[in-house]
Enzyme design. Structure first.
Site, PDB file in Angstrom:
ATOM      1  N   HIS A   8       0.828  -1.205   0.000  1.00  0.00           N
ATOM      2  CA  HIS A   8       0.000   0.000   0.000  1.00  0.00           C
ATOM      3  C   HIS A   8       0.865   1.259   0.000  1.00  0.00           C
ATOM      4  O   HIS A   8       2.046   1.234   0.352  1.00  0.00           O
ATOM      5  CB  HIS A   8      -0.937   0.006   1.203  1.00  0.00           C
ATOM      6  CG  HIS A   8      -0.232   0.129   2.529  1.00  0.00           C
ATOM      7  ND1 HIS A   8       0.277   1.320   3.003  1.00  0.00           N
ATOM      8  CD2 HIS A   8       0.057  -0.785   3.475  1.00  0.00           C
ATOM      9  CE1 HIS A   8       0.837   1.131   4.170  1.00  0.00           C
ATOM     10  NE2 HIS A   8       0.725  -0.143   4.488  1.00  0.00           N
ATOM     11  N   GLU A 101      -2.906  -6.783   7.346  1.00  0.00           N
ATOM     12  CA  GLU A 101      -1.563  -6.656   7.903  1.00  0.00           C
ATOM     13  C   GLU A 101      -1.439  -7.436   9.208  1.00  0.00           C
ATOM     14  O   GLU A 101      -2.438  -7.714   9.885  1.00  0.00           O
ATOM     15  CB  GLU A 101      -1.250  -5.180   8.156  1.00  0.00           C
ATOM     16  CG  GLU A 101       0.153  -4.921   8.690  1.00  0.00           C
ATOM     17  CD  GLU A 101       0.468  -3.442   8.774  1.00  0.00           C
ATOM     18  OE1 GLU A 101       1.542  -3.108   9.288  1.00  0.00           O
ATOM     19  OE2 GLU A 101      -0.355  -2.640   8.315  1.00  0.00           O
TER      20      GLU A 101
END
Length: 344
Positions: A8, A101
């Site tokens: 990201h 994550e």
């Protein structure tokens, strides 16, 4: 034919780690620079793909990855500077919770404590160290393994796209919006990694090489009896973990201790001997004479030794039976909550 992994774009948490003290990790958004990084990644992705490629995205539900996807799709599908061969309605996007994550706990503590935790993790081992209230890299590996199995099954579908794009968090992070590309070898069907991954072991080797150069002048003192080479360098503190962060005297404090677990027979005998007359009179099923109650308890003990079932009403005081009926685990003082006959 091709799998592309993209990290990201820059988030507010990357720019200011303290934000995790009051903003949940899944709500952390991109910075303005992050939006620009993601849009540029969309242009680069467009240059990598072939016009006849079909695309499918997998992204975690976290806000920063959803915003990264949005920005990439914006430039990937826009007709600038020329018409895009990838119309938005032809691109599939899946939100996959297993791709989130690694969980670093809930709201994180202060920066000093987080720094201590990072150092502790480095000493313990990045892969197996479990973040307090979070997970270890091994935990993340377990859930990602399940996702890989699902993904592999989808590869076998006839209408599966030719390019698969995934957002991920690596154990040692790559740069924001950097691409990791794997192309399929059509001869054996396996995917070949085209990038050189940066690993923790590589980083440790470089650090060890630097430390080795610094210690070249100290070899003589080490050979004279130092058991720990790190003791020769005052600049490298020897870390010792455990206990409170700021130090305390917990080891010398007199904490209340729970009673040692007693043998069932000993407990019944002691309870029967401490029977009070007022307690006996409260139960219509109990003997009226305290000496009779004590004798019944002794008889009950003898019956137990003979492996004969014991009637609780004949060997326990009503007060003890009443306590057990309220859910108290009178026999267990060490956390063992196995049922006993008092609760039957």
């Amino acid at each position: 034919q091709m799998i592309i992994l993209i990290r990201h774009a820059q988030s507010e948490g990357n720019k200011n780690r303290d934000i995790h003290q009051f903003v949940p990790d899944h709500r952390v958004k991109l910075t303005p620079d992050g939006w620009q990084q993601a849009e540029e990644a969309g242009r680069r992705l467009r240059s990598v793909l072939k016009p006849d490629d079909t695309i499918q995205f997998y992204t975690s539900p976290y806000r920063r990855t959803r915003e990264t996807t949005e920005a990439i799709l914006k430039t990937l599908t826009q007709d600038d500077p020329h018409p895009s061969p990838f119309p938005r309605h032809h691109i599939t996007v899946y939100e996959e919770p297993r791709l989130r994550e690694q969980d670093f706990g809930n709201f994180q503590p202060c920066s000093a404590e987080m720094e201590r935790m990072w150092q502790e993790r480095a000493d313990y081992g990045h892969f197996f160290y479990r973040i307090p209230n979070g997970e270890s890299a091994a935990d993340a590996y377990d859930r990602i393994s399940g996702f890989n199995e699902s993904l592999w099954r989808q590869f076998g579908e006839k209408d599966f796209p030719s390019v698969c794009v995934l957002y991920f968090e690596d154990l040692r992070n790559i740069n924001h919006c950097e691409f990791i590309t794997m192309k399929q070898n059509m001869d054996n069907g396996k995917y070949v990694l085209e990038n050189q991954l940066r690993t923790w072991s590589e980083l440790k080797k470089r650090a060890a090489a630097v430390a080795g150069n610094e210690q070249n002048g100290r070899k003589q003192s080490i050979s004279k009896g130092l058991s720990n080479p790190r003791e020769s360098s005052p600049g490298i503190p020897i870390r010792r973990w455990g206990g409170c962060v700021n130090g305390c005297n917990h080891a010398h404090m007199d904490f209340p201790r729970r009673a040692r677990r007693q043998n069932t027979q000993d407990f019944m005998q002691a309870a029967a001997q401490s029977v009070k007359k007022s307690e006996i009179g409260d139960s219509p099923a109990a003997p009226k004479d305290p000496e009779q109650a004590a004798q019944l308890a002794v008889n009950g003990k003898a019956k137990q030794n003979d492996d004969t079932p014991v009637d609780p009403a004949n060997c326990l005081s009503p007060g003890l039976a009443s306590a057990s009926s309220e859910g108290d685990d009178v026999f267990s003082s060490d956390g063992d909550t196995r049922p006993n006959f008092l609760n039957v």
